[in-house]
Design an enzyme around this catalytic site. Structure first.
Site, PDB file in Angstrom:
ATOM      1  N   ASN A  62       0.784  -1.244   0.000  1.00  0.00           N
ATOM      2  CA  ASN A  62       0.000   0.000   0.000  1.00  0.00           C
ATOM      3  C   ASN A  62       0.811   1.286   0.000  1.00  0.00           C
ATOM      4  OD1 ASN A  62      -2.405  -1.301  -0.185  1.00  0.00           O
ATOM      5  ND2 ASN A  62      -2.993  -1.057   1.962  1.00  0.00           N
ATOM      6  N   GLU A 126      -2.581  -0.613  -7.952  1.00  0.00           N
ATOM      7  CA  GLU A 126      -3.985  -0.748  -7.546  1.00  0.00           C
ATOM      8  C   GLU A 126      -4.598   0.649  -7.525  1.00  0.00           C
ATOM      9  OE1 GLU A 126      -5.591  -3.313  -3.996  1.00  0.00           O
ATOM     10  OE2 GLU A 126      -5.170  -1.311  -3.235  1.00  0.00           O
ATOM     11  N   TRP A 218     -10.890  -7.842  11.664  1.00  0.00           N
ATOM     12  CA  TRP A 218     -10.024  -7.496  10.532  1.00  0.00           C
ATOM     13  C   TRP A 218      -8.573  -7.547  10.979  1.00  0.00           C
ATOM     14  CZ3 TRP A 218      -6.825  -3.022  10.059  1.00  0.00           C
ATOM     15  CH2 TRP A 218      -6.153  -2.940   8.837  1.00  0.00           C
ATOM     16  N   ARG A 249     -15.252  -2.907   5.689  1.00  0.00           N
ATOM     17  CA  ARG A 249     -14.829  -4.188   5.127  1.00  0.00           C
ATOM     18  C   ARG A 249     -16.042  -4.998   4.675  1.00  0.00           C
ATOM     19  NH1 ARG A 249     -10.805  -2.051   4.403  1.00  0.00           N
ATOM     20  NH2 ARG A 249      -8.751  -2.435   5.234  1.00  0.00           N
ATOM     21  N   ASP A 352      -7.784 -11.806  -4.415  1.00  0.00           N
ATOM     22  CA  ASP A 352      -7.619 -10.685  -3.489  1.00  0.00           C
ATOM     23  C   ASP A 352      -7.832 -11.156  -2.047  1.00  0.00           C
ATOM     24  OD1 ASP A 352      -7.282  -7.921  -2.843  1.00  0.00           O
ATOM     25  OD2 ASP A 352      -9.455  -7.771  -2.580  1.00  0.00           O
ATOM     26  N   HIS A 389      -1.577   2.134   9.503  1.00  0.00           N
ATOM     27  CA  HIS A 389      -2.590   2.192   8.435  1.00  0.00           C
ATOM     28  C   HIS A 389      -3.212   3.578   8.479  1.00  0.00           C
ATOM     29  CE1 HIS A 389      -5.856   0.912   5.811  1.00  0.00           C
ATOM     30  NE2 HIS A 389      -5.322  -0.291   5.678  1.00  0.00           N
ATOM     31  N   SER A 435       2.559  -2.001   5.183  1.00  0.00           N
ATOM     32  CA  SER A 435       3.591  -3.036   5.335  1.00  0.00           C
ATOM     33  C   SER A 435       4.958  -2.501   4.915  1.00  0.00           C
ATOM     34  CB  SER A 435       3.219  -4.265   4.496  1.00  0.00           C
ATOM     35  OG  SER A 435       3.090  -3.933   3.126  1.00  0.00           O
TER      36      SER A 435
HETATM   37  O1  SFD Z   1      -5.287  -3.644   2.281  1.00  0.00           O
HETATM   38  C1  SFD Z   1       4.938  -9.625  20.062  1.00  0.00           C
HETATM   39  N1  SFD Z   1      -1.994  -3.932   6.092  1.00  0.00           N
HETATM   40  C2  SFD Z   1      -1.671  -3.750   4.743  1.00  0.00           C
HETATM   41  N2  SFD Z   1      -0.516  -3.209   4.312  1.00  0.00           N
HETATM   42  C3  SFD Z   1      -0.157  -3.210   2.994  1.00  0.00           C
HETATM   43  O2  SFD Z   1       0.918  -2.712   2.624  1.00  0.00           O
HETATM   44  N3  SFD Z   1      -1.002  -3.773   2.051  1.00  0.00           N
HETATM   45  C4  SFD Z   1      -2.208  -4.331   2.382  1.00  0.00           C
HETATM   46  O3  SFD Z   1      -2.895  -4.901   1.527  1.00  0.00           O
HETATM   47  C5  SFD Z   1      -2.628  -4.220   3.760  1.00  0.00           C
HETATM   48  N4  SFD Z   1      -3.892  -4.700   4.173  1.00  0.00           N
HETATM   49  C6  SFD Z   1      -3.939  -5.284   5.445  1.00  0.00           C
HETATM   50  C7  SFD Z   1      -3.046  -4.810   6.455  1.00  0.00           C
HETATM   51  C8  SFD Z   1      -3.214  -5.283   7.770  1.00  0.00           C
HETATM   52  C9  SFD Z   1      -4.215  -6.246   8.035  1.00  0.00           C
HETATM   53  C10 SFD Z   1      -4.389  -6.717   9.444  1.00  0.00           C
HETATM   54  C11 SFD Z   1      -5.023  -6.753   6.987  1.00  0.00           C
HETATM   55  C12 SFD Z   1      -4.872  -6.270   5.702  1.00  0.00           C
HETATM   56  C13 SFD Z   1      -6.045  -7.813   7.259  1.00  0.00           C
HETATM   57  C14 SFD Z   1      -1.179  -3.222   7.109  1.00  0.00           C
HETATM   58  C15 SFD Z   1       0.141  -3.916   7.477  1.00  0.00           C
HETATM   59  O4  SFD Z   1      -0.079  -5.266   7.720  1.00  0.00           O
HETATM   60  C16 SFD Z   1       0.745  -3.248   8.718  1.00  0.00           C
HETATM   61  O5  SFD Z   1       0.907  -1.883   8.412  1.00  0.00           O
HETATM   62  C17 SFD Z   1       2.108  -3.813   9.147  1.00  0.00           C
HETATM   63  O6  SFD Z   1       2.039  -5.207   9.331  1.00  0.00           O
HETATM   64  C18 SFD Z   1       2.613  -3.146  10.440  1.00  0.00           C
HETATM   65  O7  SFD Z   1       3.837  -3.701  10.848  1.00  0.00           O
HETATM   66  P1  SFD Z   1       4.232  -3.864  12.419  1.00  0.00           P
HETATM   67  O8  SFD Z   1       5.604  -4.399  12.451  1.00  0.00           O
HETATM   68  O9  SFD Z   1       3.942  -2.622  13.142  1.00  0.00           O
HETATM   69  O10 SFD Z   1       3.171  -4.951  12.986  1.00  0.00           O
HETATM   70  P2  SFD Z   1       3.012  -6.522  12.637  1.00  0.00           P
HETATM   71  O11 SFD Z   1       3.455  -6.819  11.239  1.00  0.00           O
HETATM   72  O12 SFD Z   1       1.596  -6.878  12.966  1.00  0.00           O
HETATM   73  O13 SFD Z   1       4.021  -7.259  13.651  1.00  0.00           O
HETATM   74  C19 SFD Z   1       3.811  -7.302  15.040  1.00  0.00           C
HETATM   75  C20 SFD Z   1       4.785  -8.314  15.617  1.00  0.00           C
HETATM   76  O14 SFD Z   1       4.841  -8.219  17.042  1.00  0.00           O
HETATM   77  C21 SFD Z   1       4.736  -9.512  17.607  1.00  0.00           C
HETATM   78  N5  SFD Z   1       4.209  -9.353  18.954  1.00  0.00           N
HETATM   79  N6  SFD Z   1       6.193 -10.094  20.194  1.00  0.00           N
HETATM   80  C22 SFD Z   1       6.652 -10.295  21.450  1.00  0.00           C
HETATM   81  N7  SFD Z   1       5.903 -10.055  22.570  1.00  0.00           N
HETATM   82  C23 SFD Z   1       4.625  -9.587  22.449  1.00  0.00           C
HETATM   83  N8  SFD Z   1       3.893  -9.370  23.562  1.00  0.00           N
HETATM   84  C24 SFD Z   1       4.106  -9.352  21.164  1.00  0.00           C
HETATM   85  N9  SFD Z   1       2.898  -8.906  20.687  1.00  0.00           N
HETATM   86  C25 SFD Z   1       2.985  -8.915  19.335  1.00  0.00           C
HETATM   87  C26 SFD Z   1       3.837 -10.256  16.637  1.00  0.00           C
HETATM   88  O15 SFD Z   1       3.938 -11.658  16.792  1.00  0.00           O
HETATM   89  C27 SFD Z   1       4.411  -9.772  15.310  1.00  0.00           C
HETATM   90  O16 SFD Z   1       5.582 -10.473  14.995  1.00  0.00           O
HETATM   91  S1  SFD Z   1      -5.235  -3.780   3.698  1.00  0.00           S
HETATM   92  O17 SFD Z   1      -6.421  -4.391   4.219  1.00  0.00           O
HETATM   93  O18 SFD Z   1      -5.031  -2.532   4.330  1.00  0.00           O
HETATM   94  P1  AMP Z   2      -8.070  -0.890   2.331  1.00  0.00           P
HETATM   95  O1  AMP Z   2      -8.300  -2.165   1.615  1.00  0.00           O
HETATM   96  O2  AMP Z   2      -9.341  -0.151   2.671  1.00  0.00           O
HETATM   97  O3  AMP Z   2      -7.143  -1.022   3.495  1.00  0.00           O
HETATM   98  O4  AMP Z   2      -7.329   0.075   1.314  1.00  0.00           O
HETATM   99  C1  AMP Z   2      -6.099  -0.204   0.745  1.00  0.00           C
HETATM  100  C2  AMP Z   2      -5.502   1.105   0.286  1.00  0.00           C
HETATM  101  O5  AMP Z   2      -6.389   1.792  -0.591  1.00  0.00           O
HETATM  102  C3  AMP Z   2      -5.217   2.095   1.400  1.00  0.00           C
HETATM  103  O6  AMP Z   2      -4.073   2.822   1.014  1.00  0.00           O
HETATM  104  C4  AMP Z   2      -6.436   2.981   1.419  1.00  0.00           C
HETATM  105  O7  AMP Z   2      -6.174   4.253   1.961  1.00  0.00           O
HETATM  106  C5  AMP Z   2      -6.773   3.053  -0.062  1.00  0.00           C
HETATM  107  N1  AMP Z   2      -8.220   3.222  -0.341  1.00  0.00           N
HETATM  108  C6  AMP Z   2      -9.196   2.335  -0.073  1.00  0.00           C
HETATM  109  N2  AMP Z   2     -10.400   2.796  -0.501  1.00  0.00           N
HETATM  110  C7  AMP Z   2     -10.168   3.999  -1.062  1.00  0.00           C
HETATM  111  C8  AMP Z   2     -10.995   4.979  -1.685  1.00  0.00           C
HETATM  112  N3  AMP Z   2     -12.310   4.794  -1.818  1.00  0.00           N
HETATM  113  N4  AMP Z   2     -10.402   6.106  -2.132  1.00  0.00           N
HETATM  114  C9  AMP Z   2      -9.075   6.304  -1.985  1.00  0.00           C
HETATM  115  N5  AMP Z   2      -8.248   5.416  -1.422  1.00  0.00           N
HETATM  116  C10 AMP Z   2      -8.773   4.279  -0.958  1.00  0.00           C
END
Ligand code: SFD
Ligand code: AMP
Length: 627
Positions: A62, A126, A218, A249, A352, A389, A435
């Site tokens: 993203n 995307e 989520w 979602r 997806d 996010h 990510s």
């Molecule tokens: O589209 C301990 N995210 C998405 N990012 C993208 O780039 N593209 C996407 O398509 C993304 N989509 C998405 C995303 C997140 C989720 C939940 C879904 C879909 C369903 C966001 C990214 O995933 C997010 O920004 C990053 O992962 C953030 O990284 P970070 O490092 O802040 O968090 P992490 O990856 O969740 O890792 C956490 C770690 O900590 C560990 N942990 N370890 C020791 N002791 C403890 N007490 C702990 N508690 C946690 C975990 O095990 C893990 O290793 S979309 O929908 O938006």
């Molecule tokens: P999401 O699946 O909602 O987590 O969105 C993935 C990425 O697309 C994130 O960067 C969002 O900010 C962006 N996004 C989702 N929906 C829209 C929208 N309607 N307009 C602009 N950006 C969007």
């Protein structure tokens, strides 16, 4: 006291977490540690290959700025984040991540991630900032690179160790303590610097899915707010603790919508068929200038849909069928090409979800949904804390050295606590890193922490009496259970203690009803928040009455406690900010408007470990000159 072996680990740099930001930190820090003869230890609650938010994989990257192709500038990204967060962002941090994120993405590709390419060999976008990937194994690939880098530098990895709390020497972080989730072992990590990258938090609020669906959300159920708890307990200043994230979602299995809105250009409609982004466009005037610029902030997009639901116009639907038919219509004169395109679109629609939210594909299959034939229900989720996010909560960290800002007190990404660095969901006010940006931020912090150790790192001065006290406190729930479990026929029901599941339900009920959860339609007010805070106080009194029958319960208990602390910081910050700035995330009905004059600022808070008091403060927004 429960019979536990104590394992002591001595290292130079301790990285907590094994997710995207921690993998970035490990990869970069390993390089600099090797050069300087330093040791690194990484500790993850789970197994790095599939831990954290990306456990199931993702279908898009993203954040990609695309500087090399002249697609966008770094300043464009700063403007984008400012706009999406209604003016509240640390532009120095956003800029710093943006200038490093493309190289993280190029590394991902080099390590084997399949980023979609078009006929000209260019990345398939995307949306403006998002790239399509075949991401089922995204996490495995990124973890493998981090593990290789650590192995090359002689680093150590500890998996299935749950970190509970920091070890402090005054205002300096000198390590962490936790326990093995599978064996009776208490871990003491001593370090010269610590990076916390343990993700955000889920299940602070009551989820939509309860009972048989409990645990579905989520955000991954295994991230319980360790990052925020760790920094709060260390006495670090926190920022934007009020900015929770509510994603819209696909309903009940939480399938993401980004690909539908951006790639398939789908519309979302009410049951009456109106596109709420069009029908309710006038409402956006009330949130100018952000409501009137593009892209419309995520919280405002949510809000317009919520207004439809409130007006009784639900369910809301994603027009998947219309979007697919529209794209395929271009090929309608050639039946063979049309059929091929339809097949391709159908595959992409399912992939997806299969790449990142498999349960959504299962739900679609079980409900006979054919996305090319029929629209599918969407809904606003319960609130999550995910600063990477479109939320913003996390620690207040020092900015990059080469940018002239008011936010510098030391090493880049260091919190206000000496030697403690925060990344990913652990660092605040730098939203939209996702990510790739979290990985880039981890790399920035990894290098910075090694620099700190080289220049300032002294042997950690750990007070072993304090460690013993922590060990006693952390393991106490096991003793409590043992002492009283025989007093009732069902050990789950006992006047002497509360089991973690019931404790969690209590927390979630308070947050849901008083702090603007799903059942209160994301609305709250001063009176509700004050009452909520009172109830959280009572809950806190009971938190050391939680009992653990086994190690799993013990983990659940400390997850609960970590969530409870986030809950308190969240309520306090919503109370402090007397305006509504992010409708669609939460709405304060007693201060229903945005108030730039008084509240265009960061709202920070700090819990003082010496006095146990919270301090709330405003911090000015610095805007990048000329941006
Ligand atoms: O589209 C301990 N995210 C998405 N990012 C993208 O780039 N593209 C996407 O398509 C993304 N989509 C998405 C995303 C997140 C989720 C939940 C879904 C879909 C369903 C966001 C990214 O995933 C997010 O920004 C990053 O992962 C953030 O990284 P970070 O490092 O802040 O968090 P992490 O990856 O969740 O890792 C956490 C770690 O900590 C560990 N942990 N370890 C020791 N002791 C403890 N007490 C702990 N508690 C946690 C975990 O095990 C893990 O290793 S979309 O929908 O938006
Ligand atoms: P999401 O699946 O909602 O987590 O969105 C993935 C990425 O697309 C994130 O960067 C969002 O900010 C962006 N996004 C989702 N929906 C829209 C929208 N309607 N307009 C602009 N950006 C969007």
């Amino acid at each position: 006291m429960a019979n536990f072996e104590t394992v002591e680990v001595n290292t130079d740099l301790l990285i907590i977490g094994g997710g995207f930001s921690a993998c970035g930190a490990a990869t970069e820090a390993a390089y600099w540690a090797k050069k300087n003869g330093l040791k690194i230890a990484l500790v993850d609650k789970a197994a790095m290959d599939r831990s954290g938010a990306v456990a199931m994989g993702l279908s898009a990257i993203n954040q990609y700025v695309g500087v090399k192709d002249g697609e966008n500038t770094l300043e464009d990204y700063v403007r984008y984040v400012r706009q999406d967060l209604m003016g509240i962002s640390r532009e120095d941090l956003v800029y710093n991540i943006a200038r490093h994120v493309d190289s993280s993405v190029h590394l991902f590709e080099k390590w084997g991630l399949n980023i979609w390419l078009d006929e000209d060999g260019k990345y398939v976008h995307e949306g403006r900032w998002q790239l399509m990937i075949n991401g089922e194994s995204y996490k495995v690939i990124i973890a493998e690179a981090a593990k290789n880098a650590l192995a090359d530098a002689g680093g150590e990895i500890y998996e299935r160790i749950f970190i509970v709390a920091p070890l402090m020497d005054g205002n300096k972080c000198v390590g962490a303590v936790g326990f093995n989730t599978r064996e009776n072992q208490f871990y003491v990590f001593k370090a010269k610097a610590v990076i916390i990258g343990a993700g955000g938090a889920v299940h602070v609020f009551r989820p939509r899915s309860v009972g048989e669906g409990f645990g579905r959300s989520w955000y991954p159920p295994f991230n319980s707010g360790t990052s925020a708890y760790f920094t709060i307990q260390a006495g670090a200043e926190m920022t934007c603790q009020e900015v929770r994230f509510i994603p819209v979602r696909f309903k009940d299995a939480y399938g993401p919508v980004g690909a539908w809105f951006l790639l398939f250009k789908s519309r979302a409609i009410s049951a009456e068929g109106g596109d709420y982004m069009v029908v309710r466009e006038d409402e956006l005037n009330n949130w100018a200038p952000y409501g009137l610029a593009k892209p419309i902030p995520a919280n405002l997009r949510n809000y317009l849909g919520m207004l439809d639901v409130e007006a009784g116009l639900g369910p809301l639907y994603m027009e998947t069928d219309e979007a697919i038919q529209k794209i395929a219509a271009e090929y309608k004169d050639d039946p063979k090409a049309y059929k091929k395109k339809m097949k391709e679109l159908e595959t992409e629609a399912w992939e997806d979800f299969l790449d990142m939210t498999i349960s959504q594909a299962i739900l679609w299959a079980s409900q006979n949904v054919k996305p090319e034939e029929k629209h599918s229900e969407i809904a606003a989720c319960e609130p999550y804390f995910i600063g990477s996010h479109s939320g913003a909560s996390g620690a207040w960290v020092s900015g990059p050295e080469d940018i002239d800002t008011p936010y510098k007190w030391g090493y880049t990404n260091m919190t206000t606590v000496d030697g403690l660095f925060a990344v990913g969901d652990g660092s605040g006010a730098s939203s939209h890193k996702f990510s790739s940006g979290s990985h880039a931020e981890g790399r920035i912090a990894g290098k910075s922490a090694i620099k700190y150790i080289v220049e300032k790192g002294a042997e950690p001065n750990v007070d072993m009496a304090k460690v013993e006290e922590l060990q006693k406190k952390i393991l106490a729930p096991l003793d409590l259970f043992e002492a009283h479990k025989g007093e009732t026929t069902d050990p789950e029901i006992n006047i002497n203690y509360i089991m973690p599941r019931q404790f969690l339900f209590r927390l979630q009920k308070i947050m849901d009803e008083y702090a603007g959860g799903v059942t209160s339609a994301f609305k709250t007010s001063k009176a509700l928040l004050e009452r909520g805070l009172e109830l959280i106080g009572v809950l806190q009194e009971d938190s050391d009455k939680q009992a653990a029958g086994n190690l799993h319960d013990l983990m659940r208990i400390w997850e609960n406690t970590q969530r409870m602390w986030i809950a308190e910081s969240h309520i306090r910050t919503m109370l402090f900010r007397e305006e509504t700035r992010w409708p669609g995330y939460y709405f304060r009905s007693d201060t229903p408007k945005m108030d730039d004059e008084n509240w265009k600022c960061f709202t920070n808070c700090r819990w003082d470990p010496n006095t146990g008091e919270w301090e709330m403060m405003k911090k000015d927004i610095w805007t990048m000159p000329g941006v």
